[in-house]
Enzyme design. Structure first.
Site, PDB file in Angstrom:
ATOM      1  CE1 TYR A   1       0.273   1.590   4.532  1.00 16.21           C
ATOM      2  CE2 TYR A   1       0.828  -1.381   4.889  1.00 16.21           C
ATOM      3  CZ  TYR A   1       0.482   0.372   4.710  1.00 16.21           C
ATOM      4  OH  TYR A   1       1.124   0.628   5.882  1.00 16.21           O
ATOM      5  CB  CYS A   2       1.079   4.364  -1.655  1.00 18.24           C
ATOM      6  SG  CYS A   2      -0.917   4.869  -2.751  1.00 18.24           S
ATOM      7  CG  PHE A   3      -1.582   8.989   2.267  1.00 17.69           C
ATOM      8  CD1 PHE A   3      -1.259   8.625   4.109  1.00 17.69           C
ATOM      9  CD2 PHE A   3      -2.209   9.507   2.167  1.00 17.69           C
ATOM     10  CE1 PHE A   3      -2.045   9.547   4.238  1.00 17.69           C
ATOM     11  CE2 PHE A   3      -3.049  11.013   2.973  1.00 17.69           C
ATOM     12  CZ  PHE A   3      -3.223  10.408   3.621  1.00 17.69           C
TER      13      PHE A   3
ATOM     14  CE1 TYR B   1      -1.102   4.055   7.952  1.00 19.53           C
ATOM     15  CE2 TYR B   1      -2.337   5.864   7.293  1.00 19.53           C
ATOM     16  CZ  TYR B   1      -2.401   5.821   8.563  1.00 19.53           C
ATOM     17  OH  TYR B   1      -1.762   5.770   9.568  1.00 19.53           O
TER      18      TYR B   1
END
Length: 366
Positions: free
Chosen positions: A97-99, A127
């Site tokens: 995942y990223c943000f 996230y």
């Protein structure tokens, strides 16, 4: 390259199965808060992220993407891909995942696919979406379960009792702190965000129980704050008081704050372990200096220094006994007696550890 790479939306299965994940956010973002079973394998460094972010604000998305590709290329890019592929080989059923589930995780997915042919899934919404899910679930679950709170004098063994109960939420364990001036452990507490994330996951895993047992806590456990939805509900809940003799409490406290703490400090750092243990005691005592009063603080400080010196000479902790007894009887008990008067209307049972366990068992709480 497939038209679209896999995204995960089933956050419930993700958290109850302890799914391993890697976080492509920059290290500074990861340090502020992350999820359990998560590794930091960033697409960009903190500085690279800052440069790309500035470019995005000033020149737009296309230029920012172009700059990102310029910053992460060649050996730097290959090293990241190698680390990701290594993680995937070790955790084939994991996720990334990223943000927000946007460009960083998409680029990571694409590079992984090109390098290995693996369509490694990313979290839909990233996230931010999983964090929102955990916050919402904490509030939802707390609205539906009935908490029961275990209280009692300092050193009566509340944490030891909780270890025998499956239907419990160990706030102090999750916070890595025992909830008092002497509550620090040999390792740092989690960030507020990481604490809340782990707490939410524990609640999700145990949400099918009608009752959950909590230890009686203040608004904070060390540096972390207990979410309001939990604090508000537990502060009105039925209260069970765990009873123990002074001698039993001294022994529990000696084990927790002296013997085990010394052992943990030595295990962590053989060379500096004793000095770290000594600093732990002296700094913890200093935290309550104002409440003790200057004269009592000086006396107790001398007792601690003598106990530390005697341990170096005899390798025993006997001289800590009067220190621990004084802290329990003269310092903690008066505070407890004052606080418990405000809660007497909530007390539904009082007894020894075995009696409390039997009482809970009769309530179908295991």
């Amino acid at each position: 390259m497939p038209k679209s790479l896999t995204q995960i939306e089933d956050f419930y299965s993700l958290v109850v199965n302890n799914t391993p994940m890697f976080d492509t956010r920059a290290p500074i973002e990861f340090a502020q808060g992350a999820f359990p079973h998560t590794h930091s394998l960033p697409l960009m460094s903190d500085k690279e992220r800052e440069l790309v972010g500035t470019c995005y604000k000033n020149k737009g998305q296309d230029k920012a993407i172009e700059l990102g590709h310029e910053l992460v290329q060649g050996q730097s890019k290959q090293a990241k891909i190698d680390a990701w592929v290594d993680f995937i080989q070790k955790h084939p059923n994991g996720a990334l995942y990223c943000f927000r589930g946007g460009l960083r995780s998409q680029i990571t997915q694409q590079w992984i696919y090109k390098a290995s042919g693996v369509d490694y899934p990313r979290l839909k919404g990233g996230y931010k979406a999983l964090r929102r899910y955990l916050i919402d679930e904490t509030e939802r679950i707390m609205a539906h379960i009935t908490p029961i709170v275990i209280g009692g004098q300092t050193g009566c063994g509340k944490t030891l009792l909780l270890d025998h109960i499956q239907q419990m939420i160990d706030l102090e364990g999750l916070a890595n702190h025992r909830g008092s001036a002497f509550g620090n452990t040999t390792t740092a507490q989690p960030t507020q965000i990481s604490f809340e994330n782990e707490l939410a996951i524990e609640l999700i895993k145990k949400q099918n129980h009608t009752h959950l047992v909590f230890e009686d806590e203040g608004a904070n456990v060390g540096t972390v704050h207990i979410p309001d939805c939990i604090k508000n509900k537990t502060s009105q809940a039925d209260l069970i008081l765990l009873d123990a003799t002074t001698d039993e409490r001294i022994q529990v406290s000696m084990d927790a704050y002296v013997t085990n703490m010394h052992q943990n400090f030595m295990h962590q750092d053989q060379q500096n372990g004793f000095n770290n243990f000594a600093n732990y005691w002296l700094k913890s005592l200093e935290k309550i200096q104002k409440r003790l009063g200057l004269e009592r603080y000086k006396i107790m400080k001398n007792q601690v220094e003598y106990a530390l010196k005697m341990h170096q000479n005899t390798n025993t902790f006997e001289e800590f006994l009067p220190v621990v007894e004084s802290l329990l009887v003269d310092y903690y008990d008066p505070m407890y007696n004052y606080q418990i008067q405000k809660k007497l209307d909530r007390v539904v049972f009082k007894g020894s550890a075995s009696e409390v366990i039997e009482y809970l068992h009769n309530l179908s709480i295991s």
